[in-house]
Design a protein around this motif. Structure first.
Motif, PDB file in Angstrom:
ATOM      1  N   GLN A   1       0.913  -1.115   0.174  1.00  0.00           N
ATOM      2  CA  GLN A   1       0.021   0.000   0.046  1.00  0.00           C
ATOM      3  C   GLN A   1       0.957   1.219  -0.061  1.00  0.00           C
ATOM      4  O   GLN A   1       0.469   2.288   0.123  1.00  0.00           O
ATOM      5  N   GLN A   2       1.982   1.074  -0.026  1.00  0.00           N
ATOM      6  CA  GLN A   2       3.008   2.385  -0.060  1.00  0.00           C
ATOM      7  C   GLN A   2       3.432   2.533  -1.552  1.00  0.00           C
ATOM      8  O   GLN A   2       3.407   1.609  -2.171  1.00  0.00           O
ATOM      9  N   PRO A   3       3.304   3.871  -1.767  1.00  0.00           N
ATOM     10  CA  PRO A   3       3.706   4.393  -3.008  1.00  0.00           C
ATOM     11  C   PRO A   3       4.699   3.779  -3.796  1.00  0.00           C
ATOM     12  O   PRO A   3       5.892   3.593  -2.965  1.00  0.00           O
ATOM     13  N   GLN A   4       5.097   3.242  -4.890  1.00  0.00           N
ATOM     14  CA  GLN A   4       5.692   2.407  -5.461  1.00  0.00           C
ATOM     15  C   GLN A   4       6.756   3.450  -6.472  1.00  0.00           C
ATOM     16  O   GLN A   4       6.271   4.191  -7.220  1.00  0.00           O
ATOM     17  N   GLN A   5       7.999   3.129  -6.610  1.00  0.00           N
ATOM     18  CA  GLN A   5       8.850   3.911  -7.451  1.00  0.00           C
ATOM     19  C   GLN A   5       8.593   3.347  -8.951  1.00  0.00           C
ATOM     20  O   GLN A   5       8.502   2.266  -9.084  1.00  0.00           O
ATOM     21  N   LEU A   6       8.713   4.282  -9.847  1.00  0.00           N
ATOM     22  CA  LEU A   6       8.429   3.648 -11.219  1.00  0.00           C
ATOM     23  C   LEU A   6       9.731   2.940 -11.350  1.00  0.00           C
ATOM     24  O   LEU A   6      10.859   3.340 -11.126  1.00  0.00           O
ATOM     25  N   GLN A   7       9.491   1.638 -12.116  1.00  0.00           N
ATOM     26  CA  GLN A   7      10.470   0.627 -12.331  1.00  0.00           C
ATOM     27  C   GLN A   7      10.277   0.090 -13.836  1.00  0.00           C
ATOM     28  O   GLN A   7       9.028   0.280 -14.070  1.00  0.00           O
TER      29      GLN A   7
ATOM     30  N   PHE B   1      -0.021  13.256 -17.575  1.00  0.00           N
ATOM     31  CA  PHE B   1       0.259  12.015 -16.526  1.00  0.00           C
ATOM     32  C   PHE B   1       1.676  12.106 -16.262  1.00  0.00           C
ATOM     33  O   PHE B   1       2.005  11.811 -15.096  1.00  0.00           O
ATOM     34  N   LEU B   2       2.698  12.334 -17.199  1.00  0.00           N
ATOM     35  CA  LEU B   2       4.028  12.282 -16.860  1.00  0.00           C
ATOM     36  C   LEU B   2       4.312  13.438 -15.802  1.00  0.00           C
ATOM     37  O   LEU B   2       4.785  13.077 -14.878  1.00  0.00           O
ATOM     38  N   VAL B   3       3.662  14.611 -16.055  1.00  0.00           N
ATOM     39  CA  VAL B   3       3.716  15.643 -15.003  1.00  0.00           C
ATOM     40  C   VAL B   3       3.293  15.381 -13.462  1.00  0.00           C
ATOM     41  O   VAL B   3       3.777  15.578 -12.532  1.00  0.00           O
ATOM     42  N   LEU B   4       2.279  14.567 -13.478  1.00  0.00           N
ATOM     43  CA  LEU B   4       1.433  14.025 -12.508  1.00  0.00           C
ATOM     44  C   LEU B   4       2.509  12.930 -11.841  1.00  0.00           C
ATOM     45  O   LEU B   4       2.679  12.977 -10.486  1.00  0.00           O
ATOM     46  N   THR B   5       3.149  12.222 -12.539  1.00  0.00           N
ATOM     47  CA  THR B   5       4.053  11.256 -11.916  1.00  0.00           C
ATOM     48  C   THR B   5       5.147  11.827 -11.416  1.00  0.00           C
ATOM     49  O   THR B   5       5.520  11.461 -10.439  1.00  0.00           O
ATOM     50  N   LEU B   6       5.739  12.958 -11.991  1.00  0.00           N
ATOM     51  CA  LEU B   6       6.839  13.692 -11.353  1.00  0.00           C
ATOM     52  C   LEU B   6       6.351  14.237 -10.114  1.00  0.00           C
ATOM     53  O   LEU B   6       7.218  14.168  -9.223  1.00  0.00           O
ATOM     54  N   PHE B   7       5.143  14.918  -9.892  1.00  0.00           N
ATOM     55  CA  PHE B   7       4.808  15.393  -8.777  1.00  0.00           C
ATOM     56  C   PHE B   7       4.718  14.408  -7.594  1.00  0.00           C
ATOM     57  O   PHE B   7       5.196  14.663  -6.604  1.00  0.00           O
ATOM     58  N   LEU B   8       4.005  13.325  -8.032  1.00  0.00           N
ATOM     59  CA  LEU B   8       3.993  12.256  -6.788  1.00  0.00           C
ATOM     60  C   LEU B   8       5.390  11.891  -6.364  1.00  0.00           C
ATOM     61  O   LEU B   8       5.304  11.645  -5.370  1.00  0.00           O
ATOM     62  N   ARG B   9       6.046  11.597  -7.307  1.00  0.00           N
ATOM     63  CA  ARG B   9       7.461  11.086  -6.949  1.00  0.00           C
ATOM     64  C   ARG B   9       8.379  11.960  -6.068  1.00  0.00           C
ATOM     65  O   ARG B   9       8.917  11.546  -5.309  1.00  0.00           O
ATOM     66  N   SER B  10       8.354  13.278  -6.623  1.00  0.00           N
ATOM     67  CA  SER B  10       8.920  14.206  -5.519  1.00  0.00           C
ATOM     68  C   SER B  10       8.263  14.597  -4.272  1.00  0.00           C
ATOM     69  O   SER B  10       9.028  14.466  -3.436  1.00  0.00           O
ATOM     70  N   THR B  11       7.139  14.659  -4.171  1.00  0.00           N
ATOM     71  CA  THR B  11       6.364  14.725  -3.115  1.00  0.00           C
ATOM     72  C   THR B  11       6.624  13.497  -1.969  1.00  0.00           C
ATOM     73  O   THR B  11       6.967  13.541  -0.847  1.00  0.00           O
ATOM     74  N   ALA B  12       6.460  12.326  -2.656  1.00  0.00           N
ATOM     75  CA  ALA B  12       7.077  11.185  -1.762  1.00  0.00           C
ATOM     76  C   ALA B  12       8.199  11.159  -1.465  1.00  0.00           C
ATOM     77  O   ALA B  12       8.686  10.923  -0.220  1.00  0.00           O
ATOM     78  N   ALA B  13       9.034  11.582  -2.205  1.00  0.00           N
ATOM     79  CA  ALA B  13      10.687  11.877  -1.981  1.00  0.00           C
ATOM     80  C   ALA B  13      10.867  12.690  -0.586  1.00  0.00           C
ATOM     81  O   ALA B  13      11.730  12.322   0.283  1.00  0.00           O
ATOM     82  N   SER B  14      10.362  13.911  -0.666  1.00  0.00           N
ATOM     83  CA  SER B  14      10.250  14.951   0.177  1.00  0.00           C
ATOM     84  C   SER B  14       9.703  14.282   1.539  1.00  0.00           C
ATOM     85  O   SER B  14      10.445  14.678   2.447  1.00  0.00           O
ATOM     86  N   PHE B  15       8.614  13.581   1.570  1.00  0.00           N
ATOM     87  CA  PHE B  15       7.843  13.257   2.666  1.00  0.00           C
ATOM     88  C   PHE B  15       8.856  12.404   3.373  1.00  0.00           C
ATOM     89  O   PHE B  15       9.126  12.358   4.574  1.00  0.00           O
ATOM     90  N   LYS B  16       9.539  11.316   2.563  1.00  0.00           N
ATOM     91  CA  LYS B  16      10.486  10.458   3.144  1.00  0.00           C
ATOM     92  C   LYS B  16      11.512  10.958   3.870  1.00  0.00           C
ATOM     93  O   LYS B  16      12.095  10.411   4.732  1.00  0.00           O
TER      94      LYS B  16
END
Length: 220
Positions: free
Chosen positions: A40-46, A180-195
């Motif tokens: 249930q944790q956000p997954q990194q693009l792989q 969709f690409l910009v949304l993906t970038l946003f989610l990845r960067s927010t997840a990284a900042s939170f972590k």
């Protein structure tokens, strides 16, 4: 967000630069099979596909690297992407580069370019798994939400509405590959900042204003 196809090679999103045809990232490679993540944790693009051979990547890298500096700048990458109709702002292209820029230089070397290829290819592969409108090729927001939830990004309705209001500013009720690409970038960067503020993975952080500002600046 994860692609599970391990059989076919991924075509380089920038391969147009070695031919007479412009970049068309929307049709560069077929989509793979879809497998929802169990966590249930956000997954990194792989990507589990095989990248193009080293020689091809070096040739494509050289074509984008107009000044032969050995580094691709945001301006150079922006020009390469725009040839295929992906007209991103310089800020968004800089955010794309940050996904692969391990040194914080604001540019990408050849080894980082390999990671850029995998990132862009996997975003396209993931987008291709969502049920799109047959005529426009755009994906309804409801389908985007289901796709995000299957990869661990589950939001309350109010958060979901705010998120889509940002990435669907024209209220079209759908997203194209570019959005969709910009949304993906946003989610990845927010997840990284939170972590960064939650190294123990508790799911809760307490920030003062400078910390909040730092996190906001680093969220794409």
């Amino acid at each position: 967000l994860k692609s599970s196809n391990s059989e076919r090679p991924l075509a380089c999103p920038l391969s147009h630069i070695d031919s007479t045809s412009p970049l068309n990232i929307k049709a560069m490679w077929p989509a793979g099979s879809h497998r929802p993540a169990q966590s249930q944790q956000p997954q990194q693009l792989q990507s589990q596909g095989q990248p193009p051979d080293n020689e091809s990547l070096r040739r494509w890298f050289s074509k984008v690297d107009k000044d032969n500096s050995g580094h691709i700048t945001a301006t150079e990458l922006q020009a390469a992407l725009s040839e295929g109709g992906l007209n991103f702002s310089l800020g968004t292209v800089a955010a794309i580069i940050r996904q692969c820029d391990s040194t914080g230089s604001g540019t990408i070397t050849f080894s980082e370019f390999e990671r850029l290829h995998v990132f862009l290819a996997t975003v396209q592969d993931t987008f291709g798994q969502l049920r799109a409108d047959q005529r426009s090729g755009r994906v309804p927001l409801e389908e985007v939400a289901r796709g995000l939830a299957s990869f661990g990004y589950e939001f309350e309705p109010s958060v979901q509405r705010a998120l889509f209001a940002r990435f669907d500013p024209l209220r079209a009720g759908s997203l194209g590959l570019q959005e969709f690409l910009v949304l993906t970038l946003f989610l990845r960067s927010t997840a990284a900042s939170f972590k960064a503020f939650d190294p123990s993975g508790s799911g809760v952080v307490h920030l003062n204003f400078p910390q909040f500002l730092y996190a906001a600046v680093n969220c794409n």
